[in-house]
Design a protein around this motif. Structure first.
Motif, PDB file in Angstrom:
ATOM      1  N   GLU A  47       7.224 -15.070  56.389  1.00  0.00           N
ATOM      2  CA  GLU A  47       7.320 -14.091  55.241  1.00  0.00           C
ATOM      3  C   GLU A  47       6.438 -12.968  55.632  1.00  0.00           C
ATOM      4  O   GLU A  47       5.282 -13.036  56.388  1.00  0.00           O
ATOM      5  CB  GLU A  47       6.770 -14.651  53.832  1.00  0.00           C
ATOM      6  N   SER A  48       6.648 -11.622  54.958  1.00  0.00           N
ATOM      7  CA  SER A  48       5.809 -10.755  55.137  1.00  0.00           C
ATOM      8  C   SER A  48       6.141  -9.764  54.266  1.00  0.00           C
ATOM      9  O   SER A  48       6.978  -9.835  53.312  1.00  0.00           O
ATOM     10  CB  SER A  48       6.454  -9.920  56.667  1.00  0.00           C
ATOM     11  N   THR A  73       2.605 -15.599  50.964  1.00  0.00           N
ATOM     12  CA  THR A  73       2.182 -14.141  51.140  1.00  0.00           C
ATOM     13  C   THR A  73       1.516 -13.851  49.807  1.00  0.00           C
ATOM     14  O   THR A  73       2.205 -13.904  48.687  1.00  0.00           O
ATOM     15  CB  THR A  73       2.888 -13.113  51.450  1.00  0.00           C
ATOM     16  N   GLN A  74       0.482 -13.175  49.861  1.00  0.00           N
ATOM     17  CA  GLN A  74      -0.240 -12.827  48.887  1.00  0.00           C
ATOM     18  C   GLN A  74      -0.058 -11.676  48.087  1.00  0.00           C
ATOM     19  O   GLN A  74       0.075 -10.556  49.002  1.00  0.00           O
ATOM     20  CB  GLN A  74      -1.920 -12.696  49.111  1.00  0.00           C
ATOM     21  N   CYS A 110      11.474 -12.516  54.136  1.00  0.00           N
ATOM     22  CA  CYS A 110      11.470 -13.757  54.736  1.00  0.00           C
ATOM     23  C   CYS A 110      12.569 -13.984  55.633  1.00  0.00           C
ATOM     24  O   CYS A 110      13.865 -14.161  55.126  1.00  0.00           O
ATOM     25  CB  CYS A 110      11.540 -14.841  53.479  1.00  0.00           C
ATOM     26  N   GLN A 128       5.285 -20.032  54.215  1.00  0.00           N
ATOM     27  CA  GLN A 128       3.890 -20.325  54.161  1.00  0.00           C
ATOM     28  C   GLN A 128       3.121 -19.433  53.019  1.00  0.00           C
ATOM     29  O   GLN A 128       1.927 -19.752  52.496  1.00  0.00           O
ATOM     30  CB  GLN A 128       3.163 -19.764  55.585  1.00  0.00           C
ATOM     31  N   VAL A 183       0.634 -15.677  44.891  1.00  0.00           N
ATOM     32  CA  VAL A 183       1.174 -16.064  46.150  1.00  0.00           C
ATOM     33  C   VAL A 183       2.538 -16.403  46.061  1.00  0.00           C
ATOM     34  O   VAL A 183       3.006 -16.995  45.331  1.00  0.00           O
ATOM     35  CB  VAL A 183       0.526 -17.207  46.782  1.00  0.00           C
ATOM     36  N   TYR A 204       6.274 -17.351  47.541  1.00  0.00           N
ATOM     37  CA  TYR A 204       6.822 -18.156  48.590  1.00  0.00           C
ATOM     38  C   TYR A 204       8.329 -18.035  48.777  1.00  0.00           C
ATOM     39  O   TYR A 204       8.976 -18.085  47.580  1.00  0.00           O
ATOM     40  CB  TYR A 204       6.471 -19.667  48.353  1.00  0.00           C
ATOM     41  N   ARG A 225       6.659 -17.991  43.143  1.00  0.00           N
ATOM     42  CA  ARG A 225       5.198 -17.431  43.028  1.00  0.00           C
ATOM     43  C   ARG A 225       4.219 -18.457  42.343  1.00  0.00           C
ATOM     44  O   ARG A 225       4.767 -19.241  41.599  1.00  0.00           O
ATOM     45  CB  ARG A 225       5.155 -16.216  42.537  1.00  0.00           C
ATOM     46  N   GLY A 228       3.655  -8.566  51.828  1.00  0.00           N
ATOM     47  CA  GLY A 228       2.682  -8.862  50.739  1.00  0.00           C
ATOM     48  C   GLY A 228       1.328  -7.905  50.966  1.00  0.00           C
ATOM     49  O   GLY A 228       1.381  -7.189  51.853  1.00  0.00           O
ATOM     50  N   LEU A 239       9.057  -7.689  49.754  1.00  0.00           N
ATOM     51  CA  LEU A 239       8.896  -8.873  50.620  1.00  0.00           C
ATOM     52  C   LEU A 239      10.027  -9.176  51.458  1.00  0.00           C
ATOM     53  O   LEU A 239      11.007  -9.086  51.127  1.00  0.00           O
ATOM     54  CB  LEU A 239       8.532 -10.061  49.695  1.00  0.00           C
TER      55      LEU A 239
END
Length: 118
Positions: free
Chosen positions: A6-7, A112-113, A22, A110, A92, A94, A38, A9, A20
């Protein structure tokens, strides 16, 4: 072993936007659905949005009209465009991909916040 990466956040002010992404580390066959969940501190993980292999999407009431889920099936990638963010969207996030022919196999990212400041 398939991994979901994931990216996207980060920290954003209320009213702002984030996107976001994934992506699966390798091809996944027989995908049934891709989705975003989330989990905020002290709360259970909840579904934000998902999209089936047929293209049907489903959203939590709290994000309808603000978030949009999309996918690139060829790349085994799912996106979540988040607009008009609110502090209560802080969590977070997911991603999950469900696949399988007879039995369901769930792959999770994993996390991402996402933090939305007021």
């Amino acid at each position: 072993q398939v991994q979901l990466v994931e990216s996207g956040g980060g920290l954003v002010q209320a009213g702002g936007s984030l996107r976001l992404s994934c992506a699966a580390s390798k091809s996944i066959f027989s995908i049934k659905a891709m989705g975003w969940y989330r989990q905020a501190p002290g709360k259970q993980r909840e579904l934000v949005a998902d999209i089936t292999s047929g293209g049907s999407s489903n959203y939590a009431d709290s994000v309808k009209g603000r978030f949009t889920i999309s996918r690139d099936s060829a790349k085994n990638t799912v996106y979540l465009q988040m607009n008009s963010l609110k502090p209560e969207d802080t969590a977070v996030y997911y991603c999950k991909i469900r696949a399988g022919l007879t039995l369901n196999v769930d792959y999770w990212g994993q996390g991402t916040q996402v933090t939305v400041s007021s």
